[in-house]
Write a protein that holds these residues in place. Structure first.
Motif, PDB file in Angstrom:
ATOM      1  N   GLY A 159       0.776  -1.252   0.000  1.00  0.00           N
ATOM      2  CA  GLY A 159       0.000   0.000   0.000  1.00  0.00           C
ATOM      3  C   GLY A 159       0.794   1.282   0.000  1.00  0.00           C
ATOM      4  O   GLY A 159       0.205   2.356  -0.049  1.00  0.00           O
ATOM      5  N   GLY A 160       2.099   1.184   0.059  1.00  0.00           N
ATOM      6  CA  GLY A 160       2.910   2.406   0.016  1.00  0.00           C
ATOM      7  C   GLY A 160       2.746   3.237   1.278  1.00  0.00           C
ATOM      8  O   GLY A 160       1.948   2.916   2.177  1.00  0.00           O
ATOM      9  N   ALA A 161       3.502   4.318   1.325  1.00  0.00           N
ATOM     10  CA  ALA A 161       3.438   5.180   2.501  1.00  0.00           C
ATOM     11  C   ALA A 161       2.065   5.836   2.615  1.00  0.00           C
ATOM     12  O   ALA A 161       1.582   6.108   3.716  1.00  0.00           O
ATOM     13  CB  ALA A 161       4.533   6.238   2.424  1.00  0.00           C
ATOM     14  N   CYS A 193       7.383  14.393   9.272  1.00  0.00           N
ATOM     15  CA  CYS A 193       8.109  13.785   8.155  1.00  0.00           C
ATOM     16  C   CYS A 193       9.546  14.317   8.172  1.00  0.00           C
ATOM     17  O   CYS A 193       9.775  15.486   7.867  1.00  0.00           O
ATOM     18  CB  CYS A 193       7.419  14.139   6.829  1.00  0.00           C
ATOM     19  SG  CYS A 193       8.273  13.443   5.407  1.00  0.00           S
ATOM     20  N   THR A 232      10.782  14.795   0.519  1.00  0.00           N
ATOM     21  CA  THR A 232      11.375  14.361  -0.739  1.00  0.00           C
ATOM     22  C   THR A 232      11.269  15.417  -1.839  1.00  0.00           C
ATOM     23  O   THR A 232      12.155  15.534  -2.685  1.00  0.00           O
ATOM     24  CB  THR A 232      10.631  13.090  -1.206  1.00  0.00           C
ATOM     25  OG1 THR A 232      10.352  12.275  -0.064  1.00  0.00           O
ATOM     26  CG2 THR A 232      11.432  12.293  -2.199  1.00  0.00           C
ATOM     27  N   GLN A 282      10.596   2.189  -1.893  1.00  0.00           N
ATOM     28  CA  GLN A 282      11.156   2.445  -3.230  1.00  0.00           C
ATOM     29  C   GLN A 282      12.237   3.520  -3.322  1.00  0.00           C
ATOM     30  O   GLN A 282      12.547   3.987  -4.404  1.00  0.00           O
ATOM     31  CB  GLN A 282      10.011   2.767  -4.191  1.00  0.00           C
ATOM     32  CG  GLN A 282       9.229   4.050  -3.912  1.00  0.00           C
ATOM     33  CD  GLN A 282       8.052   3.852  -2.969  1.00  0.00           C
ATOM     34  OE1 GLN A 282       8.011   2.908  -2.207  1.00  0.00           O
ATOM     35  NE2 GLN A 282       7.092   4.753  -3.001  1.00  0.00           N
ATOM     36  N   LYS A 283      12.813   3.910  -2.171  1.00  0.00           N
ATOM     37  CA  LYS A 283      13.882   4.908  -2.222  1.00  0.00           C
ATOM     38  C   LYS A 283      15.170   4.325  -1.644  1.00  0.00           C
ATOM     39  O   LYS A 283      16.132   4.097  -2.366  1.00  0.00           O
ATOM     40  CB  LYS A 283      13.464   6.169  -1.483  1.00  0.00           C
ATOM     41  CG  LYS A 283      12.207   6.779  -2.108  1.00  0.00           C
ATOM     42  CD  LYS A 283      11.475   7.684  -1.169  1.00  0.00           C
ATOM     43  CE  LYS A 283      10.066   7.974  -1.600  1.00  0.00           C
ATOM     44  NZ  LYS A 283       9.907   8.541  -2.925  1.00  0.00           N
ATOM     45  N   TRP A 306       4.804  16.251   1.778  1.00  0.00           N
ATOM     46  CA  TRP A 306       4.334  14.931   2.232  1.00  0.00           C
ATOM     47  C   TRP A 306       3.695  14.990   3.605  1.00  0.00           C
ATOM     48  O   TRP A 306       2.707  14.303   3.874  1.00  0.00           O
ATOM     49  CB  TRP A 306       5.456  13.896   2.169  1.00  0.00           C
ATOM     50  CG  TRP A 306       5.727  13.521   0.743  1.00  0.00           C
ATOM     51  CD1 TRP A 306       6.846  13.817   0.021  1.00  0.00           C
ATOM     52  CD2 TRP A 306       4.824  12.850  -0.165  1.00  0.00           C
ATOM     53  NE1 TRP A 306       6.694  13.356  -1.271  1.00  0.00           N
ATOM     54  CE2 TRP A 306       5.478  12.764  -1.414  1.00  0.00           C
ATOM     55  CE3 TRP A 306       3.542  12.318  -0.046  1.00  0.00           C
ATOM     56  CZ2 TRP A 306       4.885  12.159  -2.531  1.00  0.00           C
ATOM     57  CZ3 TRP A 306       2.948  11.717  -1.152  1.00  0.00           C
ATOM     58  CH2 TRP A 306       3.618  11.639  -2.377  1.00  0.00           C
ATOM     59  N   SER A 361      10.049   7.639   4.799  1.00  0.00           N
ATOM     60  CA  SER A 361      10.126   7.050   3.461  1.00  0.00           C
ATOM     61  C   SER A 361      11.414   7.368   2.700  1.00  0.00           C
ATOM     62  O   SER A 361      12.012   6.494   2.101  1.00  0.00           O
ATOM     63  CB  SER A 361       8.944   7.528   2.613  1.00  0.00           C
ATOM     64  OG  SER A 361       7.749   6.998   3.116  1.00  0.00           O
ATOM     65  N   SER A 362      11.826   8.649   2.734  1.00  0.00           N
ATOM     66  CA  SER A 362      12.963   8.989   1.879  1.00  0.00           C
ATOM     67  C   SER A 362      14.270   9.184   2.644  1.00  0.00           C
ATOM     68  O   SER A 362      15.232   9.711   2.086  1.00  0.00           O
ATOM     69  CB  SER A 362      12.635  10.228   1.043  1.00  0.00           C
ATOM     70  OG  SER A 362      12.106  11.249   1.845  1.00  0.00           O
ATOM     71  N   ASN A 379      12.080  13.843   6.291  1.00  0.00           N
ATOM     72  CA  ASN A 379      12.724  14.235   5.024  1.00  0.00           C
ATOM     73  C   ASN A 379      11.663  14.456   3.960  1.00  0.00           C
ATOM     74  O   ASN A 379      10.996  13.510   3.544  1.00  0.00           O
ATOM     75  CB  ASN A 379      13.711  13.161   4.558  1.00  0.00           C
ATOM     76  CG  ASN A 379      14.536  13.636   3.367  1.00  0.00           C
ATOM     77  OD1 ASN A 379      15.484  14.403   3.520  1.00  0.00           O
ATOM     78  ND2 ASN A 379      14.165  13.227   2.173  1.00  0.00           N
ATOM     79  N   ASP A 411       7.283   9.603   9.199  1.00  0.00           N
ATOM     80  CA  ASP A 411       7.321   9.092   7.824  1.00  0.00           C
ATOM     81  C   ASP A 411       8.769   9.171   7.334  1.00  0.00           C
ATOM     82  O   ASP A 411       9.222  10.226   6.888  1.00  0.00           O
ATOM     83  CB  ASP A 411       6.393   9.952   6.954  1.00  0.00           C
ATOM     84  CG  ASP A 411       6.486   9.590   5.476  1.00  0.00           C
ATOM     85  OD1 ASP A 411       7.243   8.663   5.123  1.00  0.00           O
ATOM     86  OD2 ASP A 411       5.789  10.247   4.671  1.00  0.00           O
ATOM     87  N   PHE A 445      -0.701   6.727   5.748  1.00  0.00           N
ATOM     88  CA  PHE A 445      -1.357   7.988   6.132  1.00  0.00           C
ATOM     89  C   PHE A 445      -2.743   7.696   6.734  1.00  0.00           C
ATOM     90  O   PHE A 445      -3.232   8.438   7.587  1.00  0.00           O
ATOM     91  CB  PHE A 445      -1.534   8.911   4.919  1.00  0.00           C
ATOM     92  CG  PHE A 445      -0.254   9.483   4.342  1.00  0.00           C
ATOM     93  CD1 PHE A 445       0.965   9.304   4.970  1.00  0.00           C
ATOM     94  CD2 PHE A 445      -0.289  10.219   3.160  1.00  0.00           C
ATOM     95  CE1 PHE A 445       2.138   9.833   4.434  1.00  0.00           C
ATOM     96  CE2 PHE A 445       0.872  10.762   2.618  1.00  0.00           C
ATOM     97  CZ  PHE A 445       2.084  10.565   3.250  1.00  0.00           C
TER      98      PHE A 445
END
Ligand code: PLP
Length: 361
Positions: free
Chosen positions: A74-76, A149, A153, A196-197, A102, A175-176, A151, A173, A80
């Motif tokens: 489901g991705g970041a 968050c 992106t 994916q990063k 983000w 993610s990046s 970072n 978060d 959420f």
């Protein structure tokens, strides 16, 4: 063929050693005569892959034993929604730090489930974009958690300070920026990151959640986003993204061989210093983020003459420097330089930038 360096913000470049190994194993994984993506997630072979990946990830981030690691779909963006769904409990609100695109997107999603208390921490310092220090964040007393968050992106803004908010549940978060530097996981209630990063292929999201936060999901939360359900089923309540899980496991092994997160930290600093150095020494390029909040992962920069953007992108592509176009909301250029980007890649970019300035400046 020209050596290609891919500066995409995600899906992003993966370590070439990992890709070569995956290529070798693609059709005959572990002598099974089949690919890892074709075997059952419940087979003993895949369970071993899954367990090793989790162990390596735990080692890399020194994740304490009272935290679960969940391998999710489901991705970041799914997180959420999962965050309020799992953490609000009886509370009506949560604190949301708004530091960029983000963080703001997470607030928009949270509005479906509660009344987020938005805390805008964007500011300027010496005319440059910056973030207020954490001690100035006006947190409320009745919030179920505080979300931020570290970072951004797209904005190229980082909050490197580590949270110290007493017993408040901190959610981040990552993610990046996950695995780009050591962090103290025990300061957080939940950390999540799309893969994916800095981790692996898209389709997988890692969630690190403190055990005492499990079991509070609201009844509206889909079972596949319920942390307790996922934890009780070792992230196999439904079929997990097995290939992404396997490949991420190879990335974790690569990271360990490279000296782990502490070593990555040094390399990421060296790469960022090199790139920001070239930007700052010239009037031809510009980055408008204050030094303390500059992202080491995503470096947006503008050309003084925006009419040259198109030529810059055409020529850089020919030079093997891919995906430098800035995000549509920011414009200009952006170089994403995650863990898998070698120093030579950043050197190739800065050499190109210096030469481009000489020819067009
Ligand atoms: N959070 C951050 C910091 C991101 O950079 C992104 C995507 O780039 C997202 C969330 C959304 O991730 P996904 O596309 O996996 O839902």
């Amino acid at each position: 063929m020209t050596q290609v360096y891919n500066f995409s913000s995600g899906p992003a470049m993966l370590p070439v050693e990992v890709l070569r190994r995956a290529e070798q194993e693609l059709t005959n994984w572990h002598g099974l005569g089949t690919s890892v993506m074709e075997i059952s997630h419940r087979s003993k072979e895949f369970i071993q892959v899954a367990e090793e990946a989790e162990k390596d990830f735990r080692d890399l981030l020194k994740i304490p034993a009272n935290y679960k690691v969940l391998f999710c779909h489901g991705g970041a963006r799914a997180q959420f929604a999962a965050i309020p769904g799992n953490l609000l409990g009886a509370a009506k609100s949560a604190d949301y730090i708004d530091g960029g695109y983000w963080a703001h997107s997470a607030i928009k999603e949270a509005e479906k489930y509660c009344s987020p208390n938005t805390i805008d921490v964007k500011t300027t310092r010496d005319g440059k974009r910056a973030i207020l220090p954490m001690r100035e964040w006006q947190l409320s007393n009745d919030a179920a958690y505080v979300h931020f968050c570290p970072n951004e992106t797209i904005d190229g803004i980082a909050i490197d300070e580590q949270p110290d908010f007493g017993d408040k549940v901190v959610v981040a978060d990552y993610s990046s920026t996950i695995l780009s530097r050591p962090i103290d996981v025990s300061r957080y209630g939940v950390i999540y990151a799309g893969a994916q990063k800095n981790i692996g292929p898209a389709g997988l999201t890692l969630v690190i959640v403190r055990e005492d936060l499990l079991g509070k999901a609201h009844s509206y939360v889909p079972s596949i986003l319920d942390y307790k359900v996922l934890a009780e089923n070792d992230s196999m309540f439904n079929t997990p993204p097995t290939f992404a899980w396997y490949l991420s496991g190879l990335v974790f092994k690569w990271l360990k061989e490279k000296g782990g997160v502490a070593d990555m930290d040094k390399q990421n600093q060296a790469k960022a210093d090199l790139l920001y150095g070239v930007i700052d020494r010239s009037d031809f390029y510009r980055n408008d983020v204050a030094a303390e909040n500059r992202s080491r992962m995503n470096v947006p920069f503008q050309l003084a003459d925006a009419a040259l953007d198109k030529v810059f992108l055409e020529e850089s592509l020919k030079a093997g420097l891919h995906a430098l176009k800035g995000h549509r909301v920011v414009g200009g250029m952006r170089a994403s330089i995650y863990n898998a980007m070698p120093l030579e890649g950043v050197k190739a970019l800065t050499d190109f930038m210096v030469d481009f300035e000489r020819r067009h400046g």
